[in-house]
Scaffold this motif. Structure first.
Motif, short mmCIF file in Angstrom:
data_model
loop_
_atom_site.label_atom_id
_atom_site.label_comp_id
_atom_site.label_asym_id
_atom_site.label_seq_id
_atom_site.Cartn_x
_atom_site.Cartn_y
_atom_site.Cartn_z
N ASN A 3 30.32 30.26 25.07
CA ASN A 3 28.96 30.75 24.88
C ASN A 3 28.12 29.70 24.15
OD1 ASN A 3 26.86 32.50 25.09
ND2 ASN A 3 27.44 33.75 23.33
N GLY A 4 28.68 29.02 23.15
CA GLY A 4 27.97 27.96 22.41
C GLY A 4 27.69 26.77 23.30
N LEU A 5 28.66 26.40 24.15
CA LEU A 5 28.47 25.30 25.07
C LEU A 5 27.40 25.64 26.10
CD1 LEU A 5 29.40 22.51 26.00
CD2 LEU A 5 31.12 23.64 27.40
N ARG A 6 27.41 26.88 26.55
CA ARG A 6 26.41 27.34 27.52
C ARG A 6 25.01 27.29 26.91
NH1 ARG A 6 28.16 32.77 29.57
NH2 ARG A 6 29.89 31.53 30.29
N ILE A 8 24.00 25.28 24.54
CA ILE A 8 23.60 23.87 24.41
C ILE A 8 23.13 23.33 25.75
CG2 ILE A 8 24.49 21.53 23.99
CD1 ILE A 8 26.21 22.73 21.77
N LEU A 9 23.86 23.65 26.82
CA LEU A 9 23.48 23.18 28.14
C LEU A 9 22.15 23.77 28.60
CD1 LEU A 9 26.92 23.17 29.99
CD2 LEU A 9 25.64 21.22 29.16
N LYS A 10 21.86 25.01 28.21
CA LYS A 10 20.59 25.64 28.58
C LYS A 10 19.44 25.13 27.72
CE LYS A 10 22.33 29.95 30.51
NZ LYS A 10 22.33 31.41 30.37
N GLY A 11 19.76 24.52 26.59
CA GLY A 11 18.73 23.98 25.71
C GLY A 11 18.15 25.00 24.75
N LYS A 12 18.89 26.06 24.44
CA LYS A 12 18.37 27.08 23.55
C LYS A 12 18.19 26.57 22.11
CE LYS A 12 19.78 31.17 26.03
NZ LYS A 12 20.42 32.46 25.95
N PHE A 13 18.91 25.52 21.76
CA PHE A 13 18.77 24.98 20.40
C PHE A 13 17.40 24.32 20.21
CE2 PHE A 13 20.34 21.47 22.88
CZ PHE A 13 19.76 20.35 22.33
N LEU A 14 16.71 24.04 21.30
CA LEU A 14 15.38 23.42 21.21
C LEU A 14 14.26 24.45 21.10
CD1 LEU A 14 15.79 20.60 23.86
CD2 LEU A 14 15.91 20.39 21.39
N VAL A 15 14.53 25.70 21.43
CA VAL A 15 13.47 26.72 21.40
C VAL A 15 13.80 27.86 20.45
CG1 VAL A 15 12.60 26.23 23.70
CG2 VAL A 15 14.47 27.86 23.43
N SER A 16 14.89 27.77 19.74
CA SER A 16 15.25 28.84 18.79
C SER A 16 14.41 28.72 17.52
CB SER A 16 16.74 28.78 18.48
OG SER A 16 17.04 27.56 17.84
N GLU A 17 14.71 29.57 16.53
CA GLU A 17 13.90 29.63 15.30
C GLU A 17 13.94 28.33 14.49
OE1 GLU A 17 14.99 32.99 12.98
OE2 GLU A 17 14.65 34.39 14.62
#
Length: 104
Positions: A3-6, A8-17
């Protein structure tokens, strides 16, 4: 873990809080990469300049040696005598002697 790798690949760390810190780190890394590339190009340019100057130095050294050889040959007594013979000036039969002046 998948789930964490997914994420990162989706780029959620760039749009999260807390994405601002991630963006700041990415921009910082990009600036460091640009500085490193520029430094590398500058170093390569200097290496080429040094190689070119070394080549010029070898050429000038060779030219100096050739010129010195020519001058040394022209200064030889036999060559000077040949040139002076054309002007009807020959070598002296009498050896040189020292003039001593006694002062009072």
């Amino acid at each position: 873990m998948t789930n964490g790798l997914r994420n990162i690949l989706k780029g959620k760390f760039l749009v999260s809080e807390g994405a601002f810190t991630n963006w700041a780190f990415i921009v910082f890394c990009a600036l460091l990469a640009i500085i490193m590339i520029a430094s590398s190009h500058s170093a390569e340019r200097k290496v080429y300049q040094v190689a070119e100057l070394n080549q010029q130095l070898k050429e000038l050294r060779s030219e100096f040696v050739d010129t010195r050889k020519t001058v040394m040959q022209q200064k030889m007594e036999s060559n000077v005598a040949k040139k002076m013979k054309q002007r009807s000036i020959g070598l002296s039969d009498k050896p040189p002697y020292k003039i001593i002046v006694k002062s009072k």
